[in-house]
Design a protein around this motif. Structure first.
Motif, mmCIF file in Angstrom:
data_model
loop_
_atom_site.group_PDB
_atom_site.id
_atom_site.type_symbol
_atom_site.label_atom_id
_atom_site.label_comp_id
_atom_site.label_asym_id
_atom_site.label_seq_id
_atom_site.Cartn_x
_atom_site.Cartn_y
_atom_site.Cartn_z
ATOM 1 N N LEU B 109 -95.388 23.575 -11.274
ATOM 2 C CA LEU B 109 -96.651 23.090 -11.829
ATOM 3 C C LEU B 109 -96.469 21.749 -12.524
ATOM 4 C CD1 LEU B 109 -99.616 23.240 -12.512
ATOM 5 C CD2 LEU B 109 -99.076 24.769 -14.412
ATOM 6 N N LYS B 111 -94.190 19.680 -12.007
ATOM 7 C CA LYS B 111 -93.829 18.705 -10.978
ATOM 8 C C LYS B 111 -95.063 18.168 -10.262
ATOM 9 C CE LYS B 111 -90.644 18.629 -7.023
ATOM 10 N NZ LYS B 111 -89.653 19.505 -6.357
ATOM 11 N N VAL B 112 -95.961 19.062 -9.867
ATOM 12 C CA VAL B 112 -97.152 18.592 -9.140
ATOM 13 C C VAL B 112 -98.051 17.786 -10.077
ATOM 14 C CG1 VAL B 112 -98.576 20.689 -9.409
ATOM 15 C CG2 VAL B 112 -98.941 19.204 -7.460
ATOM 16 N N GLN B 113 -98.073 18.141 -11.354
ATOM 17 C CA GLN B 113 -98.893 17.368 -12.296
ATOM 18 C C GLN B 113 -98.349 15.945 -12.446
ATOM 19 O OE1 GLN B 113 -98.926 20.385 -15.427
ATOM 20 N NE2 GLN B 113 -101.106 20.747 -15.072
ATOM 21 N N LYS B 115 -96.689 14.396 -10.078
ATOM 22 C CA LYS B 115 -96.996 13.710 -8.816
ATOM 23 C C LYS B 115 -98.459 13.277 -8.760
ATOM 24 C CE LYS B 115 -93.555 15.908 -5.863
ATOM 25 N NZ LYS B 115 -93.366 16.751 -4.666
ATOM 26 N N LEU B 116 -99.337 14.086 -9.355
ATOM 27 C CA LEU B 116 -100.753 13.706 -9.376
ATOM 28 C C LEU B 116 -100.958 12.448 -10.224
ATOM 29 C CD1 LEU B 116 -102.415 17.234 -9.541
ATOM 30 C CD2 LEU B 116 -102.807 15.499 -7.774
#
Lengths: 243, 243
Positions: B109, B111-113, B115-116
């Protein structure tokens, strides 16, 4: 919600059970949203679909997700709760968070090579949209040549190997729409099986994939949606039985 | 090669030792290439830099990398050898392949935040280029507001926490160029420390980071390069001592 009706401006907050299950804000005719459905279905992750009328977005969508983007995945179990956007990033997150039935390769090199092929498909899907919109069709075939060569080089049933993998699903939405292109272009449609022998076999295999079947849409329905959209009155609810 | 001279059309294949060390095809004034240098330097991964004249690319570049793109990372130890492109994908690969001093969060989570936020910076860097090119400056400040709020919310020295992380390095190249913007805009430059208190402190901290210092470039040199480029005669070798 499960009726597939697209919620519009003025609609109340959707009546979704507070069951801790992921919520996917989606649009039934959107190929980017389709990517996320494919990954969720392939990995058998339960989720609620909440379809959005993109021409007249409901007010509450912006509370969830200030940019108002679709697809968006609401992680209802996490504090916030966070809402993820960007189809590719959502799919990567899902593959990491739900390790069963992995779709990305584990090996960092194989993984980045898959991501590069997904990234490179952006030019192909751009060419698809142009061809679908009455532009030249050859740039789309030129783009697909790369994937024909790659599948031939791999010499496997799917890009993912003997099973579907991330590349299969990330490019599928536009490949499913070959039939749409055929319908739109008529006589002018010149898909050449001798130019795409491996992709032709792959298309047939993909159509039998459970995740692909779960979200498959007939070209006639896609075409009808695009016709209503071009006419300025998009009918998002073409598939809704009681519409 | 280590002289920093940019190789052009007609130049022989670069004379790099066959020592199994990564080769980065780069351009000294390119902020996207800078991202890869920052990650390599932060993780202390040894590499050879091979600088390319992008206006007149050497023929051998296309053999390595048919799209002729920069930055490109040649993995000389792998069969092929493969050449990776796309700054963000190269950085992700490096962080996975070289796990020491991780830059991405481990948690899917978080990590994706991250990347966003990197993805969202695309709009900010787009606004930077417009402002640098004489366009409106306010859209760039509006974009930075998101990162000011985020850093304030995190309440840490860096986006990565007490140490720099991936978000710090991925946005840095355009933040380093604030000085360039000041030089280009003169009186018109209106960076407001009261609007960006956290980012102002962060800028000073970043300038003392070892990886940032290793590739730092004075605004005057950047400006001079851009002037020669606008005049149609880009001088890639401004920093080369014996040029």
């Amino acid at each position: 919600m499960s009726s597939g009706r697209h919620l519009a401006k003025g609609s109340p907050t959707p009546d979704v059970p507070e069951d801790g299950i992921l919520r996917l804000y989606s649009m039934r005719f959107c190929p980017f949203a389709q990517r996320v459905h494919l990954v969720l279905d392939a990995k058998q992750i339960p989720y609620h679909s909440i379809y959005i009328n993109l021409s007249e977005k409901p007010e509450w969508l912006f509370e969830k997700n200030p940019q108002g983007k679709v697809p968006a995945l609401e992680l209802v179990r996490e504090p916030g709760p966070p809402v993820l956007t960007e189809s590719l990033l959502i799919c990567e997150y899902l593959d990491e968070q739900y390790p069963l039935r992995p779709l990305y390769p584990r090996d960092p090199l194989k993984k980045v090579q898959e991501k590069l092929l997904i990234e490179r498909f952006n030019a192909v899907l751009g060419a698809f949209f142009k061809a679908s919109d009455g532009g030249e069709i050859e740039p789309f075939w030129n783009g697909l040549d790369v994937y024909e060569r790659e599948l031939s080089r791999r010499d496997t049933a799917f890009f993912g190997g003997e099973q579907t993998g991330i590349l299969d699903y990330m490019i599928w939405p536009w490949c499913e729409r070959l039939e749409l292109l055929k319908l739109q272009r008529g006589e002018d449609y010149n898909f050449d099986e001798t130019r795409f022998p491996q992709l032709s076999l792959w298309l047939e295999r993909m159509k039998r994939d459970v995740a692909v079947m779960a979200f498959y849409m007939e070209a006639e329905v896609q075409a009808e949606f695009l016709r209503t959209r071009s006419a300025g009155k998009p009918n998002y609810n073409l598939l809704v039985k009681d519409a």
